[in-house]
Design a protein around this motif. Structure first.
Motif, mmCIF file in Angstrom:
data_model
loop_
_atom_site.group_PDB
_atom_site.id
_atom_site.type_symbol
_atom_site.label_atom_id
_atom_site.label_comp_id
_atom_site.label_asym_id
_atom_site.label_seq_id
_atom_site.Cartn_x
_atom_site.Cartn_y
_atom_site.Cartn_z
ATOM 1 N N THR A 171 -7.005 0.129 -7.599
ATOM 2 C CA THR A 171 -5.796 -0.694 -7.516
ATOM 3 C C THR A 171 -4.597 0.151 -7.097
ATOM 4 O OG1 THR A 171 -6.653 -1.918 -9.385
ATOM 5 C CG2 THR A 171 -4.385 -2.358 -8.781
ATOM 6 N N SER A 172 -4.489 1.336 -7.716
ATOM 7 C CA SER A 172 -3.324 2.156 -7.420
ATOM 8 C C SER A 172 -3.355 2.652 -5.977
ATOM 9 C CB SER A 172 -3.225 3.319 -8.397
ATOM 10 O OG SER A 172 -4.197 4.278 -8.092
ATOM 11 N N ALA A 173 -4.578 2.956 -5.478
ATOM 12 C CA ALA A 173 -4.682 3.385 -4.076
ATOM 13 C C ALA A 173 -4.222 2.269 -3.155
ATOM 14 C CB ALA A 173 -6.125 3.779 -3.772
ATOM 15 N N SER A 174 -4.632 1.046 -3.505
ATOM 16 C CA SER A 174 -4.257 -0.094 -2.674
ATOM 17 C C SER A 174 -2.751 -0.331 -2.726
ATOM 18 C CB SER A 174 -5.032 -1.314 -3.153
ATOM 19 O OG SER A 174 -4.284 -2.469 -2.991
ATOM 20 N N MET A 175 -2.166 -0.151 -3.935
ATOM 21 C CA MET A 175 -0.720 -0.338 -4.057
ATOM 22 C C MET A 175 0.031 0.673 -3.209
ATOM 23 S SD MET A 175 -0.488 -1.026 -8.086
ATOM 24 C CE MET A 175 1.254 -0.786 -8.244
ATOM 25 N N LEU B 87 8.441 2.052 -2.286
ATOM 26 C CA LEU B 87 9.294 2.430 -1.165
ATOM 27 C C LEU B 87 10.596 1.639 -1.235
ATOM 28 C CD1 LEU B 87 6.775 2.691 1.789
ATOM 29 C CD2 LEU B 87 7.719 4.481 0.333
ATOM 30 N N LYS B 88 11.571 2.127 -0.502
ATOM 31 C CA LYS B 88 12.885 1.490 -0.566
ATOM 32 C C LYS B 88 12.866 0.127 0.130
ATOM 33 C CE LYS B 88 17.456 3.249 -0.723
ATOM 34 N NZ LYS B 88 18.522 3.975 -0.082
#
Lengths: 224, 293
Positions: free
Chosen positions: B195-199, B206-207
């Motif tokens: 999940t974190s990789a996909s996020m 990011l801004k």
């Protein structure tokens, strides 16, 4: 500049809230002060966590550990006091450090109370579980190596949790720290203290090794 | 019944915090009773009818337990009723115990309503901007909980269909739940890393990224917020001037009824009954519309 401004506001705001409340609420001031201390003692940890450049992986792992301890608390609902939350908090602290331990403890309290009911006790649970996590993180190395120390820590943290929550009971009921009622509260909650200590012991002995192995593996595999 | 919970989360948070703080820390029997009554009425509107008996069975004994135990621990006060083990049991301590019991039950009622009204999505909406990382962890953990339950169920069914741990012995049961749990743990950790990789790939953190939210601040939210602010202002004014000050020790003081004190009781009364009135108004409106069909 902006950073200093926000710190300045915090440094003024926190004493102002505590003193203002103490003046306003007269003879219930100790209950107010204790609630404020419980809430505000979590603030520096939260701010540090927000400011640090934490990896998304760590965030997500933290969420998993919080969710696991909450699920544990839900599964064991039928047996009062017999909960794996403290054990999971300690295990998280052992493998991911003090900060992760504190946050897992504090957030588990908030989230599990979405299921069990929020109340004025929530900040105290956050504080108590958070502090146990923090302590476990400080002694992480020795806890991992020495089983006897782990057992002692499990029992002590169960007793500590009970004692901290009793402080809250007394302050809430009396409005000041009534030592007689505190002793009575300790005695009447003795069986719960015992259950906390025993459940911590059982869950830590059962889970510390296998969960630790899985966490170490994940840490190594994904380089966290 | 959810007319009150449709208001903007910010308004709800301000409202609940003001009522809870007043109910918890203002040591005045009128304010305590008003908070208790308002909480009970709101709770009745929110909960199902079948829960009522159980609730009374829980709160009534709690009330007496808190009220009656206070004289045993507190020997302050100047009007002894009788002596127990050489310690005076005083009228003042009884009165204080009753007041604390009213406060405890009132606060519990309001917390029950708070839990029902301030659902986790509202909580996250409120704190998402101030503490984005923490609220991300919170919302992910909340999403993991039902997922874990489902996965546990799946794993244990798979284990059973393989014929593992099908005997009824206690040790076997513990062993099997341990095995299911460890499988679940590995799975959820690996899954969460994915999940974190996909996020990360989608540019989380990011801004310039915006968040979706369902809540909008309508004019009626502004109205309720200002009403709350005025009522709270009157209440705080009464506390600061000491018009509502009340003491149990050493001697029970008399209730004051200066104009400001009466205004405070009225203001706090309106505040405490506000959700109940809103719910009743909506219920009547609903009945009226139904009758027209």
């Amino acid at each position: 500049m902006k950073k200093w401004l926000s710190y300045g506001i915090l440094c003024l705001l926190i004493p102002a809230v505590i003193i203002g409340g103490a003046l306003l609420f007269g003879d219930r001031q100790y209950a107010w002060i204790s609630l404020c201390v419980a809430v505000f003692s979590c603030v520096p940890f939260f701010i540090r966590f927000e400011k640090s450049a934490t990896d998304i992986k760590r965030l997500v792992l933290l969420a998993v550990m919080v969710a696991l301890s909450v699920v544990g608390r839900i599964i064991f609902t039928p047996i009062p006091g017999f909960k794996p939350v403290t054990a999971f908090v300690i295990i998280t602290a052992m493998y991911f450090g003090s900060e992760a331990g504190f946050l897992t403890g504090a957030l588990s309290a908030v989230i599990s109370n979405f299921y069990f009911g929020q109340g004025p006790w929530t900040p105290f649970q956050m504080f108590s579980w958070g502090m146990i996590g923090l302590l476990a993180g400080l002694f992480a190395e020795i806890l991992k190596k020495n089983k006897l120390v782990l057992c002692i820590f499990a029992v002590v943290s169960g007793v500590l949790y009970s004692l901290l929550m009793d402080v809250w009971t007394v302050l809430w009921a009396d409005g000041f720290f009534n030592i007689e009622r505190y002793l009575a509260a300790i005695i009447s909650s003795m069986q719960f203290t015992l259950i906390y200590a025993v459940s911590n012991l059982i869950f830590l002995l059962l889970f510390a090794k296998p969960i630790g192995k899985v966490l170490e593996r994940v840490k190594e595999k994904y380089g966290i | 019944m959810k007319a009150f919970s449709d208001y903007h989360p910010l308004v709800l948070l301000v409202y609940f915090l003001s009522v809870l703080v007043a109910a918890m820390f203002v040591n005045n029997p009128v304010i305590g009773l008003l908070a208790l009554l308002g909480g009970i009425l709101f709770c009745i509107m929110l909960s199902k009818r079948s829960e009522a008996a159980g609730n009374i069975g829980f709160y009534a004994p709690l009330f007496f337990m808190v009220a009656i135990t206070n004289p045993l621990f507190s020997h302050n006060g100047v009007t002894p009723l009788f002596f127990l083990n050489g310690n005076p049991v005083t009228v003042e301590a009884f009165a204080y115990g009753a007041a604390i019991a009213v406060m405890v039950i009132g606060v519990m009622m309001w917390c029950k309503c708070y839990s029902a009204v301030m659902t986790s999505d509202k909580f996250l909406y409120l704190f998402g901007k101030a503490v984005p990382k923490l609220s991300l962890v919170l919302s992910m953990a909340l999403r993991f909980i039902p997922m874990f339950k489902r996965q546990t169920h799946k794993v244990s069914r798979a284990q059973k269909s393989m014929g593992l741990y099908s005997s009824k012995s206690f040790i076997d049961k513990i062993k099997s739940s341990m095995r299911v749990f460890m499988a679940m743990l590995s799975w959820s950790l690996e899954n969460s890393i994915e999940t974190s990789a996909s996020m990360k790939a989608r540019g989380y953190g990011l801004k310039g990224r915006t968040n979706f939210s369902l809540f909008r601040f309508y004019p009626r939210d502004g109205v309720l917020l200002s009403v709350c602010a005025v009522l709270l202002g009157v209440t705080v004014a009464g506390i600061i001037t000491g018009d509502t000050a009340f003491y149990y020790y050493p001697r029970i003081s008399e209730l004051t009824f200066t104009p400001l004190a009466v205004a405070v009781y009225a203001a706090f009364g309106i505040m405490s009954f506000l959700p109940f009135m809103i719910e009743v108004k909506e219920a009547l409106k609903w009945k009226y519309y139904i009758s027209k069909i």
